[in-house]
Every structure is written in C-alpha cells, then in structure tokens.
Write a protein that holds these residues in place. Sequence first.
Motif, mmCIF file in Angstrom:
data_model
loop_
_atom_site.group_PDB
_atom_site.id
_atom_site.type_symbol
_atom_site.label_atom_id
_atom_site.label_comp_id
_atom_site.label_asym_id
_atom_site.label_seq_id
_atom_site.Cartn_x
_atom_site.Cartn_y
_atom_site.Cartn_z
ATOM 1 N N GLY A 95 0.823 -1.199 0.000
ATOM 2 C CA GLY A 95 0.000 0.000 0.000
ATOM 3 C C GLY A 95 0.856 1.247 0.000
ATOM 4 O O GLY A 95 2.023 1.219 0.403
ATOM 5 N N LEU A 96 0.271 2.334 -0.470
ATOM 6 C CA LEU A 96 0.928 3.643 -0.460
ATOM 7 C C LEU A 96 -0.096 4.702 -0.079
ATOM 8 O O LEU A 96 -1.231 4.666 -0.547
ATOM 9 C CB LEU A 96 1.519 3.992 -1.841
ATOM 10 N N THR A 97 0.319 5.644 0.763
ATOM 11 C CA THR A 97 -0.505 6.823 1.020
ATOM 12 C C THR A 97 0.237 8.047 0.530
ATOM 13 O O THR A 97 1.459 8.023 0.292
ATOM 14 C CB THR A 97 -0.818 6.988 2.521
ATOM 15 N N TRP A 98 -0.498 9.134 0.392
ATOM 16 C CA TRP A 98 0.098 10.428 0.048
ATOM 17 C C TRP A 98 -0.571 11.461 0.942
ATOM 18 O O TRP A 98 -1.753 11.774 0.769
ATOM 19 C CB TRP A 98 -0.107 10.779 -1.414
ATOM 20 N N ILE A 99 0.160 11.950 1.913
ATOM 21 C CA ILE A 99 -0.396 12.875 2.890
ATOM 22 C C ILE A 99 0.370 14.193 2.811
ATOM 23 O O ILE A 99 1.579 14.226 3.030
ATOM 24 C CB ILE A 99 -0.303 12.291 4.314
ATOM 25 N N GLU A 100 -0.337 15.265 2.480
ATOM 26 C CA GLU A 100 0.301 16.576 2.469
ATOM 27 C C GLU A 100 0.574 16.987 3.907
ATOM 28 O O GLU A 100 -0.346 17.079 4.720
ATOM 29 C CB GLU A 100 -0.616 17.598 1.782
ATOM 30 N N GLU A 101 1.841 17.230 4.234
ATOM 31 C CA GLU A 101 2.199 17.459 5.632
ATOM 32 C C GLU A 101 3.130 18.649 5.817
ATOM 33 O O GLU A 101 4.128 18.580 6.518
ATOM 34 C CB GLU A 101 2.801 16.198 6.233
ATOM 35 N N ARG A 102 2.782 19.762 5.194
ATOM 36 C CA ARG A 102 3.511 21.016 5.338
ATOM 37 C C ARG A 102 5.011 20.816 5.098
ATOM 38 O O ARG A 102 5.808 20.718 6.000
ATOM 39 C CB ARG A 102 3.257 21.655 6.697
ATOM 40 N N GLN A 103 5.361 20.762 3.826
ATOM 41 C CA GLN A 103 6.766 20.751 3.434
ATOM 42 C C GLN A 103 7.148 22.176 3.045
ATOM 43 O O GLN A 103 6.428 22.835 2.288
ATOM 44 C CB GLN A 103 7.012 19.806 2.273
ATOM 45 N N ALA A 104 8.275 22.632 3.564
ATOM 46 C CA ALA A 104 8.645 24.032 3.337
ATOM 47 C C ALA A 104 10.149 24.217 3.416
ATOM 48 O O ALA A 104 10.874 23.412 4.013
ATOM 49 C CB ALA A 104 7.962 24.938 4.368
ATOM 50 N N ILE A 105 10.602 25.289 2.804
ATOM 51 C CA ILE A 105 11.975 25.766 2.952
ATOM 52 C C ILE A 105 11.911 26.956 3.886
ATOM 53 O O ILE A 105 11.239 27.963 3.593
ATOM 54 C CB ILE A 105 12.590 26.178 1.608
ATOM 55 N N LEU A 106 12.584 26.859 5.017
ATOM 56 C CA LEU A 106 12.586 27.923 6.015
ATOM 57 C C LEU A 106 13.813 28.817 5.862
ATOM 58 O O LEU A 106 14.890 28.356 5.470
ATOM 59 C CB LEU A 106 12.578 27.340 7.428
ATOM 60 N N ARG A 142 -3.256 19.978 7.269
ATOM 61 C CA ARG A 142 -4.504 20.629 6.884
ATOM 62 C C ARG A 142 -5.371 19.736 6.015
ATOM 63 O O ARG A 142 -6.581 19.887 5.969
ATOM 64 C CB ARG A 142 -4.177 21.925 6.138
ATOM 65 N N GLY A 143 -4.744 18.760 5.324
ATOM 66 C CA GLY A 143 -5.519 17.903 4.427
ATOM 67 C C GLY A 143 -5.498 16.452 4.817
ATOM 68 O O GLY A 143 -5.721 15.587 3.977
ATOM 69 N N ALA A 144 -5.204 16.142 6.082
ATOM 70 C CA ALA A 144 -5.062 14.734 6.485
ATOM 71 C C ALA A 144 -6.413 14.101 6.767
ATOM 72 O O ALA A 144 -6.725 13.694 7.862
ATOM 73 C CB ALA A 144 -4.166 14.638 7.709
ATOM 74 N N GLY A 145 -7.225 14.022 5.755
ATOM 75 C CA GLY A 145 -8.542 13.410 5.900
ATOM 76 C C GLY A 145 -8.578 12.029 5.279
ATOM 77 O O GLY A 145 -7.566 11.392 5.025
#
Length: 334
Positions: free
Chosen positions: A88-99, A277-280
């Motif tokens: 299985g594979l999931t794709w969860i947007e989890e706030r990736q950023a360059i600080l 924010r989108g972990a539904g």
Amino acid sequence: MPAPATSLDTLWFTRCPVPTATGIAADRGWLAAEFAADGLVVRSLQDAGGDVPRERHFTHALTGLFREGGNVPALWARAAGERTRLIGLTWIEERQAILIRAADRGRVAEPADLAGLRIAIPRRDIAIDFWRAMALAGFHGALAAAGLGLPDVVPVEVVAAPSAGQWIAELEALRDGRVDAVYVKGALAVEAAAAHGAVIGIDLDTFDDPTVRINNGTPRPVTVHQDLLDRHPDLVVRFLRVLVEAADWAGSHPDDLARILAAETGAGPAGVAGAYRGAGSSDLHLDLSDHRLELLARQEGFLRGQGFLAGPVDVAAWAAPEPLAAARSLAVAR
C-alpha cells in the motif's frame, strides 16, 4: 500457490510518528480486536521495550511485522536484500517548506531564489540517514521547480546527534547564520520553526506539481515481509482491511483525528493544524495505482543516485496489489 500456514502467535506493527491508518486503527483498538479470536496478540514495535530491537523499524528483519512509514528505510531495506513486499501507499500533504531567517523574508520567496545559497544538509550516525535523504530530496524538489538542481546551491553539513530533536540542529545553524535555508516537514517542524524564529520562504505545498514534494513520506509505503504474505495471506488481507476501514472512519471524525495525530506526532494542536490541513480520509487511504508507484519509482531513482541504496529496487515488481484489492472488497464502514 501460497506456502502452507505455520504457527504464529504475534503480529507486530510499526509506524512513524506521522498520520497513518495504522496509528488510527491502533488507537481505536481495532487491530487487537480483529485478531483476538484467532489467539493472536497484536503488538506495537514502539511499545516492545527490549523484546524486539527498535532498529527493525528500519531493517524490517521481523517476519511478522507490518510497517507503515517513510519510504527511505523501506527502500533501503529492500535494496539491501530484505524480502519485503509493498502492499500500500498513502500520500499525505504534511507542510513541506523551505525555512529562512525572518530578516531574509522577501529575498527568498521562489525556488529560483535558492541559487547560490547555503543549504543545511544534516548528518546523523544511524544505519540509514533518512534525515539527510529528506533534506536532499526537499531541496531537489524545490530547485527542480525552477529548472535548477543541487549543484546550484552550496550544501553545508550539519552534524546532529542520532537522538537530536527533529530539525533542531538545522534550525540552530540557520539562526546562527551558518546556513541560509532549511528543509522541514510535519507538525513538529511547525513548532520548531516558531521557537527558532524561522519563517517560510518557499511553501512547497502550494505547487500544483506533486513531484515537487516527493520525499520520505510522499508517498508513504505499507510493507510486509514476504514470509508472512506467503504463509498467512489471509492475515495480511485482514490487517489491510482494518486499515482501509480506519481511513474511512478518519474522514468523518475530524476532531478525533486531530487528537490521534497529536498523540502520534508528539505535537500540539497548533503544530497538527499547521502541518496536516488535508489529512482526511482520501489522504490516509492506501493505494497502489500506477501514478503512486511512479512517484515512488522517482524517489527510488533519486535515492539510488545519491548513494542511499545498495542496489536498484524495481518498484513495480516490489508491489503486491492482490491483498489490498481483497481488503477493499471486505471492508465495511465503521
């Protein structure tokens, strides 16, 4: 034909401190309940104490283990010869950023602005340095959005103790002026950034192209040992069925989901809200579509090119789609 079933008294699971269907199912008690009538104990590797070496979260050298976690260790273990299968594979947007430092706000706002900057590349003395791999992949994705590559920036090695807090060594280097940019992701990164006075220069979540965000957790694999799949395919299907149902449940219970994510990640409400924010439901669902397999194959190529893998991993051949298909047909709404 599957191998004949053999005696088994314990199923193990392990997950990273991120949103996972496994973590939700464990919190709700559904994994233990599913296998109780079989006389099977279901145990978390995180709660095993000295019974099982924690390093098996990375090596997967435990035949009764289900793992839902970062793809860097999973690919590394497979490349090193461990007989795992991708189920299985999931794709969860989890706030990736360059600080960046607050003083540089406005000067680093687009991927092209990274050219020539000093970027933090952590190094930890661990079997598979997934922190280093994440930083390299994060900057690679950001730079690629501007048609640039890692040769266009100046890597600065930041040594961190194996037990160092997430992103702390890199953020201290940023604060002290030793680097100009740091890649981060997830809930604890949101909190750590605020504590160190760092601000978002480039929000990778805003890019339409998902390949910009290919990294350790995107996509995130669920793997199982080939021996367990061969000898107890029914147990694999049932375990996956619980994960499918857990993902369904998450979509209609946002408050409970937020509580579980806080417990799983160790972050507070602000960190969870800022990162996931989108972990539904749709994010937590398992998938082995050609599209997700291609995204993982891109990650495999990048990791191999950077020297993290002992050899190639044929992602399509690694995948075993039959258990997930069977699990979906058995799943019921909770």
